[in-house]
Design an enzyme around this catalytic site. Structure first.
Site, PDB file in Angstrom:
ATOM      1  N   GLU A 144       0.750   3.738   3.038  1.00 30.59           N
ATOM      2  CA  GLU A 144       0.435   5.182   3.090  1.00 30.59           C
ATOM      3  C   GLU A 144      -0.106   5.696   1.761  1.00 30.59           C
ATOM      4  O   GLU A 144       0.147   6.829   1.374  1.00 30.59           O
ATOM      5  CB  GLU A 144       1.692   5.990   3.440  1.00 30.59           C
ATOM      6  CG  GLU A 144       1.824   6.379   4.871  1.00 30.59           C
ATOM      7  CD  GLU A 144       0.525   6.552   5.633  1.00 30.59           C
ATOM      8  OE1 GLU A 144       0.385   5.839   6.624  1.00 30.59           O
ATOM      9  OE2 GLU A 144      -0.341   7.356   5.257  1.00 30.59           O
TER      10      GLU A 144
HETATM   11  C1  FAD Z   1       3.548  -3.744   5.813  1.00 28.46           C
HETATM   12  C2  FAD Z   1       2.294  -2.938   5.697  1.00 28.46           C
HETATM   13  C3  FAD Z   1       1.968  -2.038   6.704  1.00 28.46           C
HETATM   14  C4  FAD Z   1       0.788  -1.317   6.634  1.00 28.46           C
HETATM   15  N1  FAD Z   1       0.436  -0.469   7.660  1.00 28.46           N
HETATM   16  C5  FAD Z   1      -0.803   0.101   7.678  1.00 28.46           C
HETATM   17  C6  FAD Z   1      -1.275   0.813   8.808  1.00 28.46           C
HETATM   18  O1  FAD Z   1      -0.558   1.016   9.786  1.00 28.46           O
HETATM   19  N2  FAD Z   1      -2.548   1.283   8.805  1.00 28.46           N
HETATM   20  C7  FAD Z   1      -3.390   1.092   7.747  1.00 28.46           C
HETATM   21  O2  FAD Z   1      -4.529   1.520   7.805  1.00 28.46           O
HETATM   22  N3  FAD Z   1      -2.975   0.410   6.639  1.00 28.46           N
HETATM   23  C8  FAD Z   1      -1.714  -0.083   6.582  1.00 28.46           C
HETATM   24  N4  FAD Z   1      -1.285  -0.791   5.480  1.00 28.46           N
HETATM   25  C9  FAD Z   1      -2.170  -0.914   4.348  1.00 28.46           C
HETATM   26  C10 FAD Z   1      -1.716  -0.106   3.144  1.00 28.46           C
HETATM   27  O3  FAD Z   1      -1.922   1.265   3.362  1.00 28.46           O
HETATM   28  C11 FAD Z   1      -2.455  -0.641   1.925  1.00 28.46           C
HETATM   29  O4  FAD Z   1      -1.885  -1.902   1.640  1.00 28.46           O
HETATM   30  C12 FAD Z   1      -2.371   0.281   0.727  1.00 28.46           C
HETATM   31  O5  FAD Z   1      -3.085   1.458   0.955  1.00 28.46           O
HETATM   32  C13 FAD Z   1      -2.890  -0.374  -0.551  1.00 28.46           C
HETATM   33  O6  FAD Z   1      -4.104  -1.016  -0.350  1.00 28.46           O
HETATM   34  P1  FAD Z   1      -4.273  -2.538  -0.812  1.00 28.46           P
HETATM   35  O7  FAD Z   1      -3.143  -3.302  -0.249  1.00 28.46           O
HETATM   36  O8  FAD Z   1      -5.642  -2.973  -0.475  1.00 28.46           O
HETATM   37  O9  FAD Z   1      -4.077  -2.513  -2.362  1.00 28.46           O
HETATM   38  P2  FAD Z   1      -5.246  -2.179  -3.446  1.00 28.46           P
HETATM   39  O10 FAD Z   1      -5.994  -0.953  -3.028  1.00 28.46           O
HETATM   40  O11 FAD Z   1      -6.017  -3.402  -3.720  1.00 28.46           O
HETATM   41  O12 FAD Z   1      -4.348  -1.811  -4.687  1.00 28.46           O
HETATM   42  C14 FAD Z   1      -3.766  -2.769  -5.563  1.00 28.46           C
HETATM   43  C15 FAD Z   1      -3.201  -2.064  -6.788  1.00 28.46           C
HETATM   44  O13 FAD Z   1      -4.251  -1.362  -7.480  1.00 28.46           O
HETATM   45  C16 FAD Z   1      -3.914   0.000  -7.593  1.00 28.46           C
HETATM   46  N5  FAD Z   1      -5.119   0.827  -7.408  1.00 28.46           N
HETATM   47  C17 FAD Z   1      -6.133   0.630  -6.531  1.00 28.46           C
HETATM   48  N6  FAD Z   1      -7.037   1.612  -6.639  1.00 28.46           N
HETATM   49  C18 FAD Z   1      -6.571   2.475  -7.586  1.00 28.46           C
HETATM   50  C19 FAD Z   1      -7.042   3.691  -8.142  1.00 28.46           C
HETATM   51  N7  FAD Z   1      -8.177   4.257  -7.733  1.00 28.46           N
HETATM   52  N8  FAD Z   1      -6.304   4.284  -9.114  1.00 28.46           N
HETATM   53  C20 FAD Z   1      -5.145   3.740  -9.534  1.00 28.46           C
HETATM   54  N9  FAD Z   1      -4.644   2.587  -9.038  1.00 28.46           N
HETATM   55  C21 FAD Z   1      -5.350   1.965  -8.075  1.00 28.46           C
HETATM   56  C22 FAD Z   1      -2.896   0.282  -6.501  1.00 28.46           C
HETATM   57  O14 FAD Z   1      -2.063   1.388  -6.806  1.00 28.46           O
HETATM   58  C23 FAD Z   1      -2.140  -1.024  -6.440  1.00 28.46           C
HETATM   59  O15 FAD Z   1      -1.138  -1.047  -7.410  1.00 28.46           O
HETATM   60  C24 FAD Z   1      -0.077  -1.491   5.521  1.00 28.46           C
HETATM   61  C25 FAD Z   1       0.271  -2.362   4.491  1.00 28.46           C
HETATM   62  C26 FAD Z   1       1.429  -3.091   4.578  1.00 28.46           C
HETATM   63  C27 FAD Z   1       1.745  -4.064   3.471  1.00 28.46           C
END
Ligand code: FAD
Length: 602
Positions: free
Chosen positions: A444
């Protein structure tokens, strides 16, 4: 050992004293709200949560959701528990009566949801997502879509999902590549064909409901780049005929589910849309208006995830208390020849327990107060009050999401610490809470993204006006603490007033910094959010403690409970609020050092 007792005394205290049934009943549409109604709803929900959801928490973790031959199967007992939840109308509790819900305030729905989340985080996540889907569809959907899909979502016969994430589009939602093309079929009306892959989709497939309604972000042909070019589509797993009955399967399939650290019973799915000739979808909101519509769902879900943080913390707390009272180890300090004592007798264990208790009390008071603001924003007639309640919710959303879920991680870890080796092994169930809580700070919108949201959207956008309103409200509360008897209130007053002055100075500095040096503002956004969370949570906790003090003076309520609230508030004042001074220094002086670090530093 891993049973769950809904904390009804605290919930009831906050609802009747901090929020006030009479304040709720004064809102248009809620004149039937009274303490009897609140009690009966809470008790009924508590029963299902404790008796049907909670016993499946550990077995669900062990069995996990399974995916085979393109079908996801939930762990044993989940279907029955979900049915009890849906049949009881719990899914539509805060939904307006004219759309098929129960029409109860969020101030009551929030505690109810807390109990289901505490009892079984993985199972209750299904309802949390559904709730967001209902809100998005009700706010942005056309009449025909609403008529076809809302009643079944509200009853819980069908469930909703949110589909943003793709391999290259996590925090950066604007990088979404899923495509949508306008299609024409006289039998289906205006619709679109959706193609592409989504990952990490919670409850993307399962066997709890007859149908699954996916809300999918995709890009129309010639859409602008980035998030401004996204549109939102409703894509049913099974197509719905004109008469409302289920038709043939849509071109949607679950590819696999993820193996993950926690929440094993919640299926996290890789979804393929339109492998054959495109999944049929319907536009929700305007073309390229996807982010606005999705934000309705995300804001609802962000508060819901904050609530999950509180809920899992409460569950871990109950087990930690249980173990601390029964585990005998060592002798009391100063009594080396005495009998061995339960570990709760050791001051350090009591410190850890009080830290958890105080943070939970602060978090609960904060999120319930936000629920009341939601009720005001939806029901009050006065436009100015509506607007200021909406601004308050906007401001509190990233704080609730990030502060409560960071706390959940810390609290579940401290609960393991209290239990020692018994906490670390899986048998007691404490380790599961720690694993389950971990993702709350990630999904989220990660907590880093929430911190940026707080600084750049919620503070800078209105020049700190909504924040100043909250600060002024907290300042106005201070004199109340000076009127209370006993030694605790002056201590609380001293620490809160100092923290508020530090927060005023720091927040003004942050607004200026973020405007003139965005990188500098982003570098300290997380410690700033922590400082804000600590102080705002502290304010609501101390406000509750002041009410507890008054009740004690008048011999109202459970004396032990009230005394416990005051003890927790004093602990918070002495152990958490003073951290504001250090956080203020970090925020105002600590950005350059971060920005000086280069990739070579690591
Ligand atoms: C169990 C689980 C359930 C989920 N359920 C859903 C769902 O139902 N629907 C859905 O659409 N998604 C879902 N997600 C996805 C989830 O919302 C994303 O994993 C989350 O938004 C982070 O994206 P990412 O994993 O690609 O991490 P990344 O975006 O790659 O981030 C990695 C790190 O970089 C940091 N970062 C990235 N960009 C920035 C920025 N601009 N400024 C500062 N820091 C930054 C982040 O804070 C984090 O620490 C789920 C994920 C999990 C693990």
């Amino acid at each position: 050992m891993s049973s769950y007792t809904p904390p009804l005394t605290d919930i009831r205290f906050l609802l009747t004293r901090l929020i006030g049934c009479e304040r709720l009943a004064a809102l248009p549409g809620y004149n039937g709200i009274n303490e009897e109604l609140v009690d009966s709803v809470l008790e009924e929900a508590a029963k299902i949560a404790a008796e049907q959801f909670a016993p499946l928490n550990q077995t669900g973790d062990r069995q996990g959701a399974k995916c085979a031959n393109g079908i996801v199967t939930m762990p044993a007992g989940f279907q029955e528990a979900y049915k009890a939840f849906a049949d009881g109308g719990w899914n539509g509790l805060p939904v307006e009566i004219d759309t098929g819900g129960q029409g109860l305030p969020w101030s009551i729905a929030m505690p109810v949801q807390e109990m289901f989340q505490s009892a079984n985080l993985s199972l209750a996540l299904c309802g949390l997502l559904n709730q967001g889907a209902i809100e998005a569809l009700a706010t942005h959907g056309g009449d025909a879509l609403k008529a076809t899909f809302l009643p079944k979502l509200i009853s819980g016969t069908w469930s909703g999902t949110m589909n943003l994430t793709e391999p290259q589009a996590g925090s950066d939602v604007g990088a979404v590549r899923c495509k949508a093309f306008p299609a024409d079929d006289p039998h289906l009306g205006v619709h679109y064909k959706i193609t592409g892959q989504k990952i990490f989709i919670s409850y993307g497939d399962h066997d709890l409901t007859e149908n699954i309604i996916h809300l999918v972000l995709a890009r129309l042909p010639d859409a602008p780049e980035g998030s401004r070019g996204l549109s939102l589509f409703l894509v049913p797993k099974i197509l719905v005929k004109n008469d409302g009955t289920l038709g043939k399967a849509n071109d949607v399939r679950v590819v696999s589910i993820e193996h993950k650290l926690g929440q094993h019973a919640s299926p996290t799915c890789v979804m393929a849309y339109g492998d054959k000739d495109g999944a049929i979808g319907y536009l929700v909101g305007g073309e390229h208006g996807g982010m606005a519509a999705m934000f309705t769902m995300m804001n609802n879900a962000r508060i819901g995830v904050g609530l999950q943080g509180l809920a899992v913390a409460e569950r871990a707390y109950q087990q930690a208390v249980d173990i601390a009272k029964t585990r005998v180890q060592g002798r009391a300090i100063g009594d080396p020849k005495g009998f061995p004592v339960a570990i709760i007798q050791h001051p350090d264990v009591r410190r850890m327990l009080l830290g958890i208790k105080a943070h939970i009390a602060a978090a609960r008071a904060l999120i319930y107060s936000c629920a009341y603001a939601i009720d005001v924003s939806k029901h009050v007639a006065d436009e100015n009050k509506k607007k200021s309640a909406a601004a308050r919710i906007d401001l509190l959303t990233p704080i609730i999401k990030a502060w409560l879920t960071d706390l959940a991680n810390e609290i579940t870890s401290t609960a393991v610490q209290i239990a020692g080796g018994m906490g670390y092994i899986e048998e007691t169930g404490l380790a599961q809470h720690m694993r389950d809580a971990r993702v709350l700070a990630i999904y989220e919108g990660t907590n880093g993204i929430q911190a940026n949201d707080l600084v750049f959207r919620k503070l800078v956008r209105d020049d700190g006006a909504a924040f100043k309103d909250l600060l002024d409200e907290m300042m106005r509360f201070l004199p109340e603490l000076t009127t209370l008897p006993g030694e605790d209130a002056p201590i609380m007053h001293r620490h809160l007033s100092r923290a508020l002055l530090q927060l005023r100075e720091t927040s003004e500095w942050v607004v200026k910094k973020a405007k003139s040096d965005a990188s500098g503002g982003a570098a300290i956004a997380a410690p700033f959010l922590r400082m804000v969370g600590n102080i705002v949570g502290g304010y609501y906790l101390l406000k509750s403690a002041a009410l507890a003090q008054k009740d004690m003076r008048e011999n109202l309520g459970d004396a032990d409970f009230l005394a416990g609230k005051i003890t927790a508030a004093r602990f918070y004042a002495e152990h958490v609020l003073p951290l504001s001074g250090g956080l203020a220094v970090t925020v105002m002086e600590g950005s350059a050092g971060i920005l000086n670090a280069t990739e070579k530093t690591f």
